[in-house]
Design a protein around this motif. Structure first.
Motif, PDB file in Angstrom:
ATOM      1  N   LEU A  43       6.796   3.165   0.582  1.00 18.86           N
ATOM      2  CA  LEU A  43       6.897   4.554   1.040  1.00 18.86           C
ATOM      3  C   LEU A  43       7.451   5.430  -0.084  1.00 18.86           C
ATOM      4  CD1 LEU A  43       8.221   3.946   4.672  1.00 18.86           C
ATOM      5  CD2 LEU A  43       5.891   4.515   3.949  1.00 18.86           C
ATOM      6  N   ASP A  44       6.706   6.496  -0.385  1.00 13.96           N
ATOM      7  CA  ASP A  44       7.097   7.444  -1.429  1.00 13.96           C
ATOM      8  C   ASP A  44       7.614   8.707  -0.733  1.00 13.96           C
ATOM      9  OD1 ASP A  44       6.722   9.781  -3.212  1.00 13.96           O
ATOM     10  OD2 ASP A  44       5.913   8.314  -4.638  1.00 13.96           O
ATOM     11  N   PHE A  45       8.877   9.052  -1.004  1.00 16.68           N
ATOM     12  CA  PHE A  45       9.563  10.135  -0.280  1.00 16.68           C
ATOM     13  C   PHE A  45       8.801  11.461  -0.406  1.00 16.68           C
ATOM     14  CE2 PHE A  45      13.128  13.009   0.661  1.00 16.68           C
ATOM     15  CZ  PHE A  45      13.754  12.342   1.700  1.00 16.68           C
ATOM     16  N   CYS A  46       8.383  11.809  -1.628  1.00 18.09           N
ATOM     17  CA  CYS A  46       7.654  13.079  -1.822  1.00 18.09           C
ATOM     18  C   CYS A  46       6.310  13.073  -1.110  1.00 18.09           C
ATOM     19  CB  CYS A  46       7.417  13.360  -3.309  1.00 18.09           C
ATOM     20  SG  CYS A  46       8.664  14.431  -4.045  1.00 18.09           S
ATOM     21  N   HIS A  47       5.624  11.933  -1.132  1.00 20.97           N
ATOM     22  CA  HIS A  47       4.336  11.857  -0.445  1.00 20.97           C
ATOM     23  C   HIS A  47       4.532  12.074   1.057  1.00 20.97           C
ATOM     24  CE1 HIS A  47       2.520   9.089  -3.827  1.00 20.97           C
ATOM     25  NE2 HIS A  47       3.021  10.224  -4.292  1.00 20.97           N
ATOM     26  N   MET A  48       5.629  11.556   1.590  1.00 22.79           N
ATOM     27  CA  MET A  48       5.909  11.725   3.019  1.00 22.79           C
ATOM     28  C   MET A  48       6.178  13.191   3.339  1.00 22.79           C
ATOM     29  SD  MET A  48       8.251   8.311   3.609  1.00 22.79           S
ATOM     30  CE  MET A  48       7.692   7.744   5.212  1.00 22.79           C
TER      31      MET A  48
ATOM     32  N   LEU B  30       9.906   1.018  -2.161  1.00 21.42           N
ATOM     33  CA  LEU B  30      10.283   2.420  -1.993  1.00 21.42           C
ATOM     34  C   LEU B  30      10.029   3.179  -3.280  1.00 21.42           C
ATOM     35  CD1 LEU B  30      13.822   2.016  -0.392  1.00 21.42           C
ATOM     36  CD2 LEU B  30      11.720   2.632   0.797  1.00 21.42           C
ATOM     37  N   HIS B  31       9.518   4.392  -3.163  1.00 18.15           N
ATOM     38  CA  HIS B  31       9.472   5.313  -4.297  1.00 18.15           C
ATOM     39  C   HIS B  31      10.353   6.496  -3.933  1.00 18.15           C
ATOM     40  CE1 HIS B  31       5.516   3.920  -6.412  1.00 18.15           C
ATOM     41  NE2 HIS B  31       6.400   2.958  -6.254  1.00 18.15           N
ATOM     42  N   MET B  32      11.508   6.564  -4.541  1.00 20.44           N
ATOM     43  CA  MET B  32      12.451   7.610  -4.175  1.00 20.44           C
ATOM     44  C   MET B  32      12.384   8.765  -5.176  1.00 20.44           C
ATOM     45  SD  MET B  32      13.368   6.176  -1.493  1.00 20.44           S
ATOM     46  CE  MET B  32      14.149   7.698  -0.992  1.00 20.44           C
TER      47      MET B  32
ATOM     48  N   ILE C  67       0.843  -1.198   0.000  1.00 18.93           N
ATOM     49  CA  ILE C  67       0.000   0.000   0.000  1.00 18.93           C
ATOM     50  C   ILE C  67       0.880   1.249   0.000  1.00 18.93           C
ATOM     51  CG2 ILE C  67      -1.711   1.284   1.346  1.00 18.93           C
ATOM     52  CD1 ILE C  67      -2.478  -1.607   2.450  1.00 18.93           C
ATOM     53  N   GLU C  68       0.639   2.119  -0.987  1.00 20.61           N
ATOM     54  CA  GLU C  68       1.388   3.379  -1.085  1.00 20.61           C
ATOM     55  C   GLU C  68       0.458   4.530  -0.706  1.00 20.61           C
ATOM     56  OE1 GLU C  68       2.625   4.370  -5.053  1.00 20.61           O
ATOM     57  OE2 GLU C  68       3.678   6.191  -4.417  1.00 20.61           O
ATOM     58  N   TYR C  69       0.790   5.217   0.368  1.00 17.16           N
ATOM     59  CA  TYR C  69      -0.073   6.336   0.772  1.00 17.16           C
ATOM     60  C   TYR C  69       0.337   7.623   0.082  1.00 17.16           C
ATOM     61  CZ  TYR C  69       2.999   9.018   4.009  1.00 17.16           C
ATOM     62  OH  TYR C  69       3.975   9.810   4.549  1.00 17.16           O
TER      63      TYR C  69
ATOM     64  N   PHE D  87      12.632   4.741  -8.681  1.00 16.91           N
ATOM     65  CA  PHE D  87      12.677   6.205  -8.720  1.00 16.91           C
ATOM     66  C   PHE D  87      11.396   6.731  -9.352  1.00 16.91           C
ATOM     67  CE2 PHE D  87      17.161   4.949  -8.564  1.00 16.91           C
ATOM     68  CZ  PHE D  87      17.494   5.591  -7.384  1.00 16.91           C
ATOM     69  N   ASP D  88      10.539   7.305  -8.514  1.00 16.02           N
ATOM     70  CA  ASP D  88       9.255   7.840  -8.974  1.00 16.02           C
ATOM     71  C   ASP D  88       9.437   9.340  -9.192  1.00 16.02           C
ATOM     72  OD1 ASP D  88       6.665   8.008  -9.707  1.00 16.02           O
ATOM     73  OD2 ASP D  88       5.802   7.507  -7.765  1.00 16.02           O
ATOM     74  N   THR D  89      10.114   9.673 -10.276  1.00 11.85           N
ATOM     75  CA  THR D  89      10.447  11.075 -10.570  1.00 11.85           C
ATOM     76  C   THR D  89       9.813  11.491 -11.894  1.00 11.85           C
ATOM     77  OG1 THR D  89      12.503  10.339 -11.596  1.00 11.85           O
ATOM     78  CG2 THR D  89      12.612  11.028  -9.289  1.00 11.85           C
TER      79      THR D  89
HETATM   80 MN   LIG Z   1       4.877   6.938  -5.945  1.00 12.52          MN
END
Ligand SMILES: [Mn+2]
Length: 306
Positions: A181-186, A209-211, A146-148, A250-252
């Motif tokens: 966990l997506d860094f930008c979402h956090m 991870l989504h960095m 699950i990605e929040y 890498f979700d960029t």
């Molecule tokens: Mn993402």
């Protein structure tokens, strides 16, 4: 470390899925592929994708429900549509398994609310829990992750934070359900990225991870460690401390940059920070952390810069 890039970075510039795979095979350090389902798979023969992959492996699929489900994925008030949203996950699981992947990422883009009095929260939460259980029980061999994201597409998301994600995972109560966990979402939620890792990893629930990097007010999708070098270094330290062995995706969003060098820049940035952490040593960093002292922490970050 295992690395994967965002196929849409190539597609939004006019390429195909197979063009993206071809570019990935030329990159230094890229090991895995991550597809959106159904958009990257529909219209392709899985054998053609397998052939194009060469030595690359598939990490997993991210389910993309998109606009037909604008009123909700697992909380859609139209129960027929809700069942179709769940079925899309099951179909994605089958295709993912055939390509050798093992992680299904669920970002509930349409499960949320915009207006006061729009949603029966308890009923919607129960629909989320039951839907995730149905997907998890369909494929106990796959990781359902699950990605929040705190907001966007809805003003409020059902799963909006690290804490809410942990609560949902505990309530779903299935061994194959965890989180990405997506860094930008956090940053958007003002969640500390590393505090989130600690919560997920100590429960054995850090599946992906989504960095990326950004400024916190929106999903900027900038190159990893280009803005928040201290937070990114802390994040990599925690990944090592908890022996993360999954894929770093890498979700960029290279809107103005060329997709291939932008993906490579992400890999290079992560590798560089990873090496710097290794040079100082996880144990030495743990000694600094144990002091609970801001000045020592600040000096540690500067020491990374050499
Ligand atoms: Mn993402």
């Amino acid at each position: 470390m295992n690395y994967a890039g965002r196929i849409n970075s190539f597609i939004f510039k006019g390429g195909t899925v197979l063009d993206a795979i071809k570019e990935y095979r030329k990159m230094n350090g890229l090991t895995h592929l991550e597809f959106n389902y159904p958009e990257h798979i529909a219209g392709y023969d899985l054998n053609d994708i397998k052939e194009a992959m060469g030595d690359l492996k598939v990490n997993g699929f991210a389910i993309r429900w998109r606009n037909r489900f604008i009123n909700g994925n697992f909380t859609n008030p139209d129960l027929q549509l809700r069942q179709e949203a769940i079925q899309m996950c099951k179909d994605g699981i089958d295709a993912c398994r055939e390509l050798g992947g093992s992680v299904i990422t669920l970002w509930f883009e349409n499960d949320g609310f915009d207006y006061p009095f729009q949603l029966d929260y308890e009923k919607a939460w129960d629909m989320m829990v039951d839907g995730i259980r149905e997907v998890a029980d369909y494929a106990p061999d796959m990781k359902i992750s699950i990605e929040y994201k705190p907001f966007e597409e809805r003003s409020f998301a059902m799963v909006d934070s690290t804490g809410m994600t942990m609560l949902l995972i505990e309530e779903v109560d299935r061994p194959n359900v965890g989180c990405t966990l997506d860094f930008c979402h956090m940053l958007m939620k003002n969640d500390s990225p590393s505090y989130g890792i600690a919560h997920a990893a100590r429960r054995g629930k850090l599946f992906g991870l989504h960095m990326n990097d950004g400024y916190g007010k929106q999903d900027n999708g900038l190159i990893f460690a280009s803005v928040n070098i201290g937070l990114c270094a802390e994040f990599v330290y925690y990944l090592k401390k908890y022996h993360y062995t999954g894929v770093v995706f890498f979700d960029t969003f290279p809107r103005r940059e060329e997709a291939a060098p932008e993906t490579q820049a992400n890999i290079d940035a992560f590798e560089k920070i990873s090496h710097l952490i290794d040079e100082i040593g996880v144990d030495n960093i743990s000694d600094v952390v144990s002091k609970c002292d801001g000045v020592s922490a600040s000096k540690l970050i500067l020491s990374l810069l050499k």
